[in-house]
Design an enzyme around this catalytic site. Structure first.
Site, PDB file in Angstrom:
ATOM      1  N   ASP A  29       0.850  -1.190   0.000  1.00 22.44           N
ATOM      2  CA  ASP A  29       0.000   0.000   0.000  1.00 22.44           C
ATOM      3  C   ASP A  29       0.886   1.241   0.000  1.00 22.44           C
ATOM      4  O   ASP A  29       1.801   1.359   0.811  1.00 22.44           O
ATOM      5  CB  ASP A  29      -0.889  -0.022   1.254  1.00 22.44           C
ATOM      6  CG  ASP A  29      -1.703   1.238   1.427  1.00 22.44           C
ATOM      7  OD1 ASP A  29      -1.965   1.911   0.408  1.00 22.44           O
ATOM      8  OD2 ASP A  29      -2.064   1.546   2.581  1.00 22.44           O
ATOM      9  N   ASP A  33      -4.293   3.723   2.818  1.00 18.68           N
ATOM     10  CA  ASP A  33      -5.717   3.363   2.952  1.00 18.68           C
ATOM     11  C   ASP A  33      -5.917   1.897   3.320  1.00 18.68           C
ATOM     12  O   ASP A  33      -7.057   1.441   3.432  1.00 18.68           O
ATOM     13  CB  ASP A  33      -6.492   3.713   1.681  1.00 18.68           C
ATOM     14  CG  ASP A  33      -6.086   2.875   0.470  1.00 18.68           C
ATOM     15  OD1 ASP A  33      -5.112   2.085   0.582  1.00 18.68           O
ATOM     16  OD2 ASP A  33      -6.722   3.023  -0.589  1.00 18.68           O
ATOM     17  N   ASP A  37      -1.739  -1.199  -3.897  1.00 21.20           N
ATOM     18  CA  ASP A  37      -2.062  -0.446  -5.099  1.00 21.20           C
ATOM     19  C   ASP A  37      -0.910  -0.493  -6.104  1.00 21.20           C
ATOM     20  O   ASP A  37       0.156  -1.055  -5.836  1.00 21.20           O
ATOM     21  CB  ASP A  37      -2.420   0.993  -4.746  1.00 21.20           C
ATOM     22  CG  ASP A  37      -1.423   1.631  -3.783  1.00 21.20           C
ATOM     23  OD1 ASP A  37      -0.213   1.474  -4.000  1.00 21.20           O
ATOM     24  OD2 ASP A  37      -1.864   2.271  -2.804  1.00 21.20           O
ATOM     25  N   ASP A 106      -4.534 -10.328 -15.454  1.00 23.47           N
ATOM     26  CA  ASP A 106      -5.504 -11.382 -15.172  1.00 23.47           C
ATOM     27  C   ASP A 106      -6.817 -11.018 -15.855  1.00 23.47           C
ATOM     28  O   ASP A 106      -7.374  -9.948 -15.598  1.00 23.47           O
ATOM     29  CB  ASP A 106      -5.718 -11.481 -13.664  1.00 23.47           C
ATOM     30  CG  ASP A 106      -6.130 -12.863 -13.216  1.00 23.47           C
ATOM     31  OD1 ASP A 106      -6.840 -13.534 -13.980  1.00 23.47           O
ATOM     32  OD2 ASP A 106      -5.753 -13.267 -12.104  1.00 23.47           O
ATOM     33  N   ASP A 207      -8.784 -16.495 -16.397  1.00 21.50           N
ATOM     34  CA  ASP A 207      -9.496 -17.074 -15.265  1.00 21.50           C
ATOM     35  C   ASP A 207     -10.579 -18.038 -15.735  1.00 21.50           C
ATOM     36  O   ASP A 207     -11.329 -17.736 -16.675  1.00 21.50           O
ATOM     37  CB  ASP A 207     -10.122 -15.940 -14.449  1.00 21.50           C
ATOM     38  CG  ASP A 207     -10.791 -16.411 -13.184  1.00 21.50           C
ATOM     39  OD1 ASP A 207     -10.078 -16.882 -12.281  1.00 21.50           O
ATOM     40  OD2 ASP A 207     -12.032 -16.296 -13.083  1.00 21.50           O
ATOM     41  N   GLU A 249      -6.529 -20.903 -16.883  1.00 19.63           N
ATOM     42  CA  GLU A 249      -6.880 -21.640 -15.667  1.00 19.63           C
ATOM     43  C   GLU A 249      -7.966 -22.649 -16.020  1.00 19.63           C
ATOM     44  O   GLU A 249      -9.033 -22.272 -16.494  1.00 19.63           O
ATOM     45  CB  GLU A 249      -7.393 -20.684 -14.587  1.00 19.63           C
ATOM     46  CG  GLU A 249      -7.755 -21.412 -13.298  1.00 19.63           C
ATOM     47  CD  GLU A 249      -8.588 -20.560 -12.353  1.00 19.63           C
ATOM     48  OE1 GLU A 249      -8.463 -20.750 -11.132  1.00 19.63           O
ATOM     49  OE2 GLU A 249      -9.388 -19.732 -12.832  1.00 19.63           O
ATOM     50  N   HIS A 323      -3.447 -17.223  -5.382  1.00 20.91           N
ATOM     51  CA  HIS A 323      -4.373 -16.445  -4.557  1.00 20.91           C
ATOM     52  C   HIS A 323      -5.575 -17.241  -4.088  1.00 20.91           C
ATOM     53  O   HIS A 323      -6.317 -16.792  -3.197  1.00 20.91           O
ATOM     54  CB  HIS A 323      -4.853 -15.216  -5.340  1.00 20.91           C
ATOM     55  CG  HIS A 323      -5.622 -15.593  -6.567  1.00 20.91           C
ATOM     56  ND1 HIS A 323      -5.019 -16.123  -7.689  1.00 20.91           N
ATOM     57  CD2 HIS A 323      -6.951 -15.549  -6.846  1.00 20.91           C
ATOM     58  CE1 HIS A 323      -5.946 -16.386  -8.595  1.00 20.91           C
ATOM     59  NE2 HIS A 323      -7.120 -16.049  -8.112  1.00 20.91           N
TER      60      HIS A 323
END
Length: 547
Positions: A29, A33, A37, A106, A207, A249, A323
């Site tokens: 970050d 926040d 990012d 992605d 994906d 994927e 992930h």
């Protein structure tokens, strides 16, 4: 065919590459926040260059309501403000390029967000030009078109009363499936991909791409009859016009299907993510939450089958983590006493095989699963839905939490551990998900200073892959296939033979291969001192000999 082969020659760079995956919300970050990012990623590019990776795959950063952490896209051609701007993205692509690193985006092409402009138009009426961009069925409220279930729970059909129709969603209701049967949908997608290619993107991860050719009336969600027709058209219209790495994927892939996905003529993708090996530690016919001991011999044979089947006929992607998966050192290694040894062992076993290795952020540190005390600390929709469904169904809370500790996607999504500073140096604010409490011991700052750290071991593996062609080209042969402790294999090309020999257990075990290879050179070893004829707990060594 000659043109296809010539085209494919441009793509060979990815066979030598190592890819690093970033989950942007949790990487770095820059503005306090609590959410990672693009500018945070830019600030860490020198770290990635030092690690030695060639490409960075970043999970979605497009505009999104974040019902599924960005995998519900509301605008494919803009960046979500939480991550930055298109200008930031252009800077990231440019700065990465200066360091010899390509950016892999992605892409979610199976579905959009229900807040995407196309879907908002589609709901306005059956005669709207965008209505047929999605999958609809007439019906009556409460009487579903069929009994298909969504991955995240509940029916795969959602009622829209103003239309008197259901739309199909394989994931959350906020993620309506696109209708790939409609050529206008496909054209919109191709133009969007070309737009990103023009901006300098180096590749795409697709994906759940095996689900685009769904036939819900027949209960078919993946590997539909028109799948490879769609993929060949997609590749011809987009990927083959650039020097890209592409990976699909495909949870339902078999070795035969993977040969189509990753055929040497480049007609579909560079490679495919298949998950056969990652589904072995669950009970047969049940969900991933229904835990089972890892069948180690089966794991070895599974990986060997993929190595053998795709040799010179396709290309493997090599991964333990992403992930969506728990941390491998907590899963099939040992995240206690032998965390460092087992993290190195798992890395060497993976990187020694043929294919393109993927490192998920923090894997190179040996980051572990997290055990939050209460479900309220979890952020993943799949995890929380499962928790409440199972509690309602009468499961014991302790058993449900045990499954979450083992398999929740949030295990991979806790912030990257950069230092001993508050919040592991990830943010100066409050992180969107809590940091793993072990960050004071496991972090980049400490591991960079330690020559024997997991991080330094990964750097060595990446360097060896670039120095020895046998890592890329050598033929795989599994040794000791029935051994319950040792994972051993050779890789052989015209000049070199390499042995990878690893102990997957906490026991010290005898290994006759070490005596047979006694005169070979040691490329990498996760224990100090000379090799004996036994393998210590989670010991691994890679040996090399000239032929």
């Amino acid at each position: 065919m000659t043109e296809n082969i010539a085209q494919n020659q441009k793509h060979l760079w990815w066979k030598n590459a190592v890819v690093y995956q970033i989950y942007p919300k949790s990487f770095q970050d820059s503005d306090g926040d609590g959410v990672g990012d693009i500018r945070g990623i830019i600030s860490r590019l020198d770290y990635l260059k030092e690690l030695g990776v060639d490409a960075v795959w970043i999970s979605p950063m497009y505009c999104s309501p974040q019902n599924d952490n960005g995998y519900d896209i509301s605008d494919y051609q803009d960046i979500d403000p939480m991550f930055g701007t298109l200008s930031d993205m252009d800077e990231l692509i440019a700065e990465s390029g200066k360091r010899g690193i390509r950016i892999i985006m992605d892409l979610v092409l199976n579905h959009t967000s229900d807040e995407h402009r196309w879907f908002e138009e589609a709901k306005k009426g059956k005669d709207n030009p965008y209505h047929d961009y999605y999958v609809w069925r007439d019906g009556e409220e409460g009487v579903y078109p069929n009994d298909m279930k969504a991955v995240f729970g509940g029916s795969a059909w959602e009622w829209v009363p103003e239309l008197g129709q259901y739309y199909f969603h394989q994931f959350a209701p906020e993620q309506p499936d696109l209708n790939w049967e409609n050529p206008k949908v496909r054209r919109e997608i191709y133009d969007m991909i070309l737009w990103w290619m023009d901006r300098g993107v180096g590749g795409f991860r697709l994906d759940v791409i095996d689900q685009i050719a769904k036939e819900p009336d027949r209960g078919i969600t993946n590997n539909g009859p028109r799948l490879h027709e769609f993929l060949r058209e997609l590749s011809k219209e987009t990927f083959q016009k650039g020097n890209l790495i592409t990976v699909g994927e495909a949870w339902g892939a078999t070795t035969e299907i993977a040969k189509k996905y990753s055929a040497p003529d480049g007609s579909e993708f560079s490679m495919v993510f298949q998950f056969e090996h990652m589904m072995l530690d669950q009970q047969d016919g049940k969900e991933k939450w229904d835990l089972a001991p890892l069948p180690f011999v089966q794991l070895k044979k599974c990986l060997a089958r993929w190595q053998d089947a795709l040799f010179q006929k396709g290309w493997n992607s090599l991964f333990w983590n992403n992930h969506d998966l728990p941390r491998i050192v907590s899963r099939w290694g040992n995240d206690g006493r032998y965390r460092v040894e087992s993290a190195k062992m798992l890395a060497a076993v993976l990187h020694g095989m043929q294919g393109t290795p993927y490192i998920y952020q923090g894997e190179e540190l040996g980051m572990t699963n997290v055990k939050f005390s209460d479900i309220s600390k979890y952020r993943d929709v799949e995890t929380t839905n499962m928790y409440y469904e199972r509690i309602e169904a009468g499961y014991a809370k302790a058993d449900v939490m045990r499954s979450i500790y083992a398999k929740s996607r949030d295990n991979a999504r806790t912030p990257m551990q950069w230092s001993k500073e508050p919040n592991a140096g990830f943010t100066k604010g409050t992180p969107w998900i809590a940091v793993n409490p072990n960050y004071a011991e496991i972090n980049v700052e400490e591991e960079r200073k330690d020559p024997d750290s997991v991080y330094q071991f990964y750097r060595s593996l990446i360097r060896l892959r670039k120095e020895y062609p046998v890592f890329v080209d050598g033929k795989f042969e599994l040794l000791l296939p029935e051994d319950e402790h040792i994972f051993a294999y050779t890789r052989t090309d015209k000049d070199t033979q390499m042995l990878v020999c690893a102990n997957f257990t906490e026991e010290t075990v005898s290994c006759p291969l070490l005596r047979q290879w006694g005169s070979a050179g040691v490329l990498i070893h996760n224990y100090a001192g000379k090799l004996g004829e036994e393998l210590k707990p989670f010991e691994v060594v890679i040996l090399v000999a000239r032929r």
